[in-house]
Design an enzyme around this catalytic site. Structure first.
Site, mmCIF file in Angstrom:
data_model
loop_
_atom_site.group_PDB
_atom_site.id
_atom_site.type_symbol
_atom_site.label_atom_id
_atom_site.label_comp_id
_atom_site.label_asym_id
_atom_site.label_seq_id
_atom_site.Cartn_x
_atom_site.Cartn_y
_atom_site.Cartn_z
ATOM 1 N N GLU A 31 19.567 89.831 -101.245
ATOM 2 C CA GLU A 31 20.775 90.502 -102.231
ATOM 3 C C GLU A 31 19.629 90.355 -103.140
ATOM 4 O O GLU A 31 20.030 91.529 -103.999
ATOM 5 C CB GLU A 31 20.684 88.559 -102.728
ATOM 6 C CG GLU A 31 21.512 87.921 -101.616
ATOM 7 C CD GLU A 31 22.650 86.740 -101.547
ATOM 8 O OE1 GLU A 31 21.229 86.865 -101.388
ATOM 9 O OE2 GLU A 31 23.204 86.803 -101.619
ATOM 10 N N ARG A 40 24.612 78.676 -108.804
ATOM 11 C CA ARG A 40 24.264 79.856 -109.349
ATOM 12 C C ARG A 40 23.768 80.633 -110.331
ATOM 13 O O ARG A 40 23.025 80.926 -110.229
ATOM 14 C CB ARG A 40 23.957 80.562 -107.427
ATOM 15 C CG ARG A 40 22.469 81.425 -106.936
ATOM 16 C CD ARG A 40 21.997 82.054 -105.835
ATOM 17 N NE ARG A 40 22.415 81.538 -104.823
ATOM 18 C CZ ARG A 40 20.906 81.133 -104.578
ATOM 19 N NH1 ARG A 40 20.437 82.615 -105.103
ATOM 20 N NH2 ARG A 40 20.311 80.586 -103.409
#
Ligand code: MTE
Ligand code: MOS
Length: 786
Positions: free
Chosen positions: A735, A330
């Site tokens: 997030e 990620r």
């Protein structure tokens, strides 16, 4: 024939007005009042059952080495001690690695980090258990310990193999470019500091099974691991999570160990067992955000446009893989942030060290990649002598482009959003004012930065992108809602309840969300990757649609009308084509009638995210269903004599699609920004040269407090529906806003750069504590003298 009590609004009144609290309304968090009053029940608040015992773990006192002997005689004989276990006492699987093996419940002959659990004690009280663990006599053969990323890189110590992604030919593009440059950045990790620490409460259940209350983002995984550890079928274990006092990723995998230990004891003693980590144990025994050591080589043109980028990321994984493969991926997926690198090679290393195994933390590696993109863009701006915002704009992706992992760029309206924030926050005028301020002030300097966020939404492990829900309608019209997502303060239960209210056009007080439980909705994914409301909202909607179609079908037969003439309006079911002559039946009366006519009022719902695919072997595909966008402009003032600073103002414009709940979304954005700012400014993890965690309490680790909130703090939602078919075209929010904290770091660097008249890009590793800011100031002073 209404079954509602007198405290509740009568149906007739409900009919007169639109239903309250549906999707889109600014509803308070379902537990807001309980949070404030202290009446929300967390696991440690549950009344303890008679005979409850308490567990604590004994920890290693070295970072790496062989255990030569483990003498627990004194521990066993300590007051109140009922039982003591080591790895040998685990009846089933001893390794609880969530994806890959490598996480033994207790050290397996070899200690891998300072503070690793060696054994556990069960006693009549928490204090007795804590005292007893200290009496262990352990001897070790100490081995050298790897404590830094750089050592691990030198020694090729990795928990997983490196992975790379590629677009075009980076090497040739860099060589051919008019300007070459290189740089590096060390980004430190972060302690989760959830207010409620790790905790589990295990109760012996029927047929040797276990009922476990666990503060976990992933009840299904805890259930599976407890069953494996106890060598039981999964159906003998039930895990329940009503709420967590924060998770932030720290309870995605790392709640399981404590649940497993409590369960093993509960099974052995046939008594209820509570295992709670105190703050210091929690900080020592559980993983954190990964540090990253990042390096780049760039080829750019005279306008600061990136032509080629060769980027190397190295994550500080600790001793075991845990989730690090996906976390470093990620980081790699986000190292472009919003910018077209044109030709790129991105490689990611997973460094093994003799430290606690690092884990998920809000952004899941994304922030550590994204900050590097912003660092590069600032470096480029200094190199070509332009305002960083202009360099950023010149490098934005355009629709039709493609990322370094082959995902086509679509619906990329970020430039428009940035433009709007630039206007709203008066960027140009403030830039001019700051330049003037810095010219006229000798010691105080101000900095400004406007940075974008582009965050990919979906689990990059495809199968996790699914969810289930369970909806029951009772005969008074009240609805019981359950789904696979967990509530950790982010407001998921509120949002999913709003979806149900919306589907039936009911007041929100008709919907009761209930604790996440593995025996209600099975085989769930963790509540993570910000996907909670996307996945569970759709699953709940699916359940509602199934129930609605049954109810409509019943009404068609019962009232002899067409399907289109049965509508759910204002807490009522309206039968008939014509509004005036139509029959209004309260939802309660209608469902009672349906029940009496033997219509099932309960169903499950299911959802799987469409469109996504990713082939890791070729490092290409469409791992993300869509992206969430946002931008933040931060202004800071530093004192060049001390390095101290203040964030004067922050303006955020953030895209949540069509908001399910603007109040909760704004709360998530505010909280995410502050947490991201804390990561990059005051929160510093420190280990000593023996690998012992020094920052192991609130006294030695500084999270932001209310005084750190910028005096001027404006958060706005960018109002645009998600082009993808998400729940009511909303977007995930959990997030992405965390990464707005990057603007603060860039603004600090901007203020420091003013010392050298913006001719150099000062080195400023994170967290940018006053010490590091002062060092960077001194660096600029020296460089500009030279
Ligand atoms: N907000 C609060 N109040 N507490 C939390 O623990 N966790 C964050 C974010 N916001 C968290 C939070 C993280 S890491 C994620 S992945 C998402 O919430 C998870 O919830 P969601 O998918 O429902 O947004
Ligand atoms: Mo969040 S780091 O995906 O739990």
């Amino acid at each position: 024939m209404s079954h509602v009590s007198s405290k509740v609004t009568p149906w007739e009144a409900r009919r007169q007005r639109p239903a309250k609290g549906k999707s889109g309304s600014k509803l308070a968090h379902e537990s807001a009042e309980k949070h404030v009053l202290g009446t929300a029940t967390y696991i440690d608040d549950m009344p303890e059952q008679a005979g409850t015992l308490f567990a604590a773990v004994g920890k290693s006192t070295i970072a790496h080495g062989k255990i030569l002997s483990l003498d627990l005689t004194a521990v066993c004989n300590a007051p109140g001690v009922v039982d003591v276990i080591t790895l040998d006492d685990i009846p089933g699987e001893k390794d609880i690695g969530p994806v890959f093996k490598g996480d033994p419940i207790f050290a397996d002959g070899v200690v891998e980090f300072h503070g690793q659990a060696l054994f556990a004690v069960l006693a009549e009280s928490f204090e007795q258990a804590k005292r007893a663990v200290l009496l262990a006599q352990v001897s070790y053969e100490e081995h050298p310990a790897l404590l830094t990323i750089k050592e691990a890189l030198q020694q090729n110590a990795f928990v997983r193999p490196a992975h790379s992604m590629q677009k075009g030919d980076a090497a040739s593009a860099i060589t051919a470019a008019p300007i070459q440059m290189s740089g590096e950045l060390y980004v430190k990790g972060q302690e989760h500091f959830y207010l409620e620490g790790q905790i589990s409460y295990a109760l012996p259940a029927e047929d040797g099974g276990i009922k476990l209350y666990c503060s976990s983002q992933h009840p299904t995984e805890v259930q599976k691991l407890v069953s494996e550890v106890l060598d039981l079928p999964i159906n003998h274990v039930q895990v329940e999570v009503r709420r967590m006092g924060g998770g932030f990723g720290g309870k995605e995998t790392q709640a399981a160990q404590w649940g497993c230990i409590a369960s093993v004891f509960a099974r052995r003693q046939n008594r209820p067992v509570k295992m709670r980590l105190d703050r210091q144990d929690d900080m020592v025994l559980t993983g954190k955000r990964h540090d990253f050591y990042n390096r780049y080589q760039l080829g750019i043109d005279e306008n600061g446009k990136i032509l080629g980028a060769d980027i190397e990321l190295a994550g500080f994984c600790g001793y075991s893989p845990d989730l690090s493969d996906a976390i470093v991926d990620r980081a790699m997926f986000h190292v472009d942030n919003a910018y077209d690198l044109n030709n790129a090679r991105v490689i990611g290393h997973r460094c093994k060290t003799n430290t606690v195994s690092n884990t998920a933390y809000r952004g899941f590696g994304g922030p550590q990649g994204m900050i590097f993109a912003e660092a590069m863009l600032d470096d480029i701006a200094r190199k070509v002598g332009k305002d960083p915002l202009d360099v950023r704009k010149a490098n934005f992706y355009r629709d039709g482009g493609s990322t370094h992992y082959g995902q086509p760029v679509e619906d990329f309206f970020l430039p428009e959003l940035v433009e709007q924030l630039e206007q709203d926050c008066d960027y140009r005028a403030r830039r001019a004012a700051i330049t003037e301020f810095n010219r006229t002030n000798r010691w105080k300097k101000r900095g400004l930065a406007l940075t974008p966020v582009r965050f990919g939404i979906s689990f990059t492990i495809q199968f996790l992108n699914q969810a289930g829900a369970l909806v029951h309608i009772y005969t008074d019209g009240s609805i019981h809602l359950n789904h696979g997502g967990t509530e950790m303060g982010q407001g998921l239960f509120t949002k999913v309840a709003q979806v149900v209210a919306h589907e039936f056009d009911l007041d929100i007080d008709m919907i009761q969300a209930s604790a996440t439980a593995t025996d209600k909705v099975p085989n769930t994914s963790p509540t993570a990757a910000s996907s909670g409301s996307d996945l569970n909202g759709k699953a709940a909607q699916n359940a509602c649609q199934i129930l609605k179609s049954r109810l409509v079908q019943f009404a068609q037969q019962h009232y002899q009308v067409n399907a289109g003439d049965v509508r759910f309006i204002n807490n009522h079911v309206v039968i008939g084509a014509d509004e005036n002559s139509a029959q209004w039946i309260s939802f309660a009366d209608f469902v009672t009638l349906a029940y009496q006519n033997r219509v099932s009022l309960s169903t499950t719902g299911y959802y799987a995210t469409p469109k996504i695919h990713y082939n890791r072997d070729t490092a290409s595909g469409r791992p993300f269903f869509y992206f969430a966008f946002g931008a933040c402009c931060a202004e800071v003032e530093i004192d060049t004599l001390t390095g101290e600073y203040k964030v004067l103002r922050a303006d955020i414009l953030h895209d949540v699609g069509r908001s399910l709940n603007p109040a909760i979304d704004i709360g998530q954005i505010e909280g995410g920004f502050i947490q991201g700012m804390g990561w990059l400014t005051t929160e510093e993890l420190l280990w000593d040269d023996k690998g012992r965690l020094q920052s192991n309490s609130a006294a030695t680790y500084k999270i932001p407090t209310s005084v750190d909130i910028p005096a001027h703090f404006n958060v706005q939602l960018f109002d645009r529906a998600n082009a993808e078919d998400t729940i009511y075209n909303s977007k995930a929010v959990g997030e992405p806003p965390f990464m707005h904290g990057i603007a603060v770091w860039c603004a600090l660097r901007d203020a420091v750069a003013s010392v050298a008249d913006y001719t150099i890009s000062p080195p400023l590793d994170t967290p940018a504590t006053p010490e590091r800011v002062l060092n960077a100031v001194m660096f600029c002073q020296q460089e500009s003298k030279a």
